[in-house]
Design a protein around this motif. Sequence first.
Motif, PDB file in Angstrom:
ATOM      1  N   LYS A  32       0.838  -1.203   0.000  1.00 58.72           N
ATOM      2  CA  LYS A  32       0.000   0.000   0.000  1.00 58.72           C
ATOM      3  C   LYS A  32       0.872   1.251   0.000  1.00 58.72           C
ATOM      4  O   LYS A  32       0.432   2.320  -0.357  1.00 58.72           O
ATOM      5  CB  LYS A  32      -0.932  -0.020   1.205  1.00 58.72           C
ATOM      6  CG  LYS A  32      -2.031  -1.050   1.083  1.00 58.72           C
ATOM      7  CD  LYS A  32      -2.966  -0.997   2.277  1.00 58.72           C
ATOM      8  CE  LYS A  32      -4.161  -1.864   2.121  1.00 58.72           C
ATOM      9  NZ  LYS A  32      -3.958  -3.276   2.143  1.00 58.72           N
ATOM     10  N   GLY A  33       2.124   1.109   0.408  1.00 57.14           N
ATOM     11  CA  GLY A  33       3.034   2.254   0.485  1.00 57.14           C
ATOM     12  C   GLY A  33       3.678   2.634  -0.827  1.00 57.14           C
ATOM     13  O   GLY A  33       4.313   3.676  -0.932  1.00 57.14           O
ATOM     14  N   ILE A  34       3.528   1.798  -1.858  1.00 57.93           N
ATOM     15  CA  ILE A  34       4.140   2.123  -3.144  1.00 57.93           C
ATOM     16  C   ILE A  34       3.327   3.218  -3.829  1.00 57.93           C
ATOM     17  O   ILE A  34       2.106   3.190  -3.835  1.00 57.93           O
ATOM     18  CB  ILE A  34       4.267   0.879  -4.044  1.00 57.93           C
ATOM     19  CG1 ILE A  34       5.112   1.195  -5.279  1.00 57.93           C
ATOM     20  CG2 ILE A  34       2.937   0.341  -4.447  1.00 57.93           C
ATOM     21  CD1 ILE A  34       5.496  -0.013  -6.088  1.00 57.93           C
ATOM     22  N   SER A  35       4.029   4.174  -4.387  1.00 57.15           N
ATOM     23  CA  SER A  35       3.335   5.302  -5.010  1.00 57.15           C
ATOM     24  C   SER A  35       2.719   4.865  -6.341  1.00 57.15           C
ATOM     25  O   SER A  35       3.224   3.953  -7.002  1.00 57.15           O
ATOM     26  CB  SER A  35       4.310   6.455  -5.245  1.00 57.15           C
ATOM     27  OG  SER A  35       5.191   6.144  -6.303  1.00 57.15           O
ATOM     28  N   PRO A  36       1.642   5.524  -6.739  1.00 55.17           N
ATOM     29  CA  PRO A  36       1.038   5.203  -8.038  1.00 55.17           C
ATOM     30  C   PRO A  36       2.027   5.383  -9.188  1.00 55.17           C
ATOM     31  O   PRO A  36       2.017   4.613 -10.140  1.00 55.17           O
ATOM     32  CB  PRO A  36      -0.128   6.187  -8.155  1.00 55.17           C
ATOM     33  CG  PRO A  36      -0.460   6.551  -6.750  1.00 55.17           C
ATOM     34  CD  PRO A  36       0.843   6.491  -5.994  1.00 55.17           C
ATOM     35  N   LYS A  37       2.889   6.372  -9.078  1.00 50.22           N
ATOM     36  CA  LYS A  37       3.911   6.618 -10.111  1.00 50.22           C
ATOM     37  C   LYS A  37       4.821   5.408 -10.255  1.00 50.22           C
ATOM     38  O   LYS A  37       5.121   4.969 -11.370  1.00 50.22           O
ATOM     39  CB  LYS A  37       4.714   7.860  -9.748  1.00 50.22           C
ATOM     40  CG  LYS A  37       5.809   8.189 -10.725  1.00 50.22           C
ATOM     41  CD  LYS A  37       6.607   9.394 -10.248  1.00 50.22           C
ATOM     42  CE  LYS A  37       7.763   9.639 -11.186  1.00 50.22           C
ATOM     43  NZ  LYS A  37       9.024   9.757 -10.531  1.00 50.22           N
ATOM     44  N   ASP A  38       5.275   4.864  -9.127  1.00 47.91           N
ATOM     45  CA  ASP A  38       6.150   3.697  -9.158  1.00 47.91           C
ATOM     46  C   ASP A  38       5.417   2.459  -9.673  1.00 47.91           C
ATOM     47  O   ASP A  38       5.986   1.638 -10.384  1.00 47.91           O
ATOM     48  CB  ASP A  38       6.730   3.415  -7.769  1.00 47.91           C
ATOM     49  CG  ASP A  38       7.749   4.461  -7.342  1.00 47.91           C
ATOM     50  OD1 ASP A  38       8.285   5.180  -8.215  1.00 47.91           O
ATOM     51  OD2 ASP A  38       8.000   4.566  -6.121  1.00 47.91           O
ATOM     52  N   LYS A  39       4.140   2.340  -9.322  1.00 46.93           N
ATOM     53  CA  LYS A  39       3.339   1.200  -9.780  1.00 46.93           C
ATOM     54  C   LYS A  39       3.189   1.250 -11.302  1.00 46.93           C
ATOM     55  O   LYS A  39       3.332   0.233 -11.976  1.00 46.93           O
ATOM     56  CB  LYS A  39       1.964   1.232  -9.108  1.00 46.93           C
ATOM     57  CG  LYS A  39       1.185  -0.042  -9.265  1.00 46.93           C
ATOM     58  CD  LYS A  39      -0.174   0.024  -8.614  1.00 46.93           C
ATOM     59  CE  LYS A  39      -0.084  -0.001  -7.115  1.00 46.93           C
ATOM     60  NZ  LYS A  39      -1.409  -0.134  -6.473  1.00 46.93           N
TER      61      LYS A  39
END
Length: 86
Positions: free
Chosen positions: A32-39
């Motif tokens: 849940k901590g991964i940013s949408p940009k990184d995803k």
Amino acid sequence: MKHGKHDAQLLKLALEIGVGYAKKRGFADFDKGISPKDKVECIYRLLVQDKLIQPLATDKEDGPNMKHKLILWIHRQLPEEHPLKE
């Protein structure tokens, strides 16, 4: 880059499908901590590696272009009668 009226929903769907695809390929679940940009970047790179989408030119590899590629990818996967294909 032309924006469609369903781009936000298509991107959300592309990320959901992309995460499921990554899991099937053996990748760990996205925190849940991964940013949408990184995803977006992770899913984009996985799809390029598996030759499911064409890579962007190196100088064009940025967030908006990667998102656009994911939107185009999921749009092509949907059946013609899908409401997001308007």
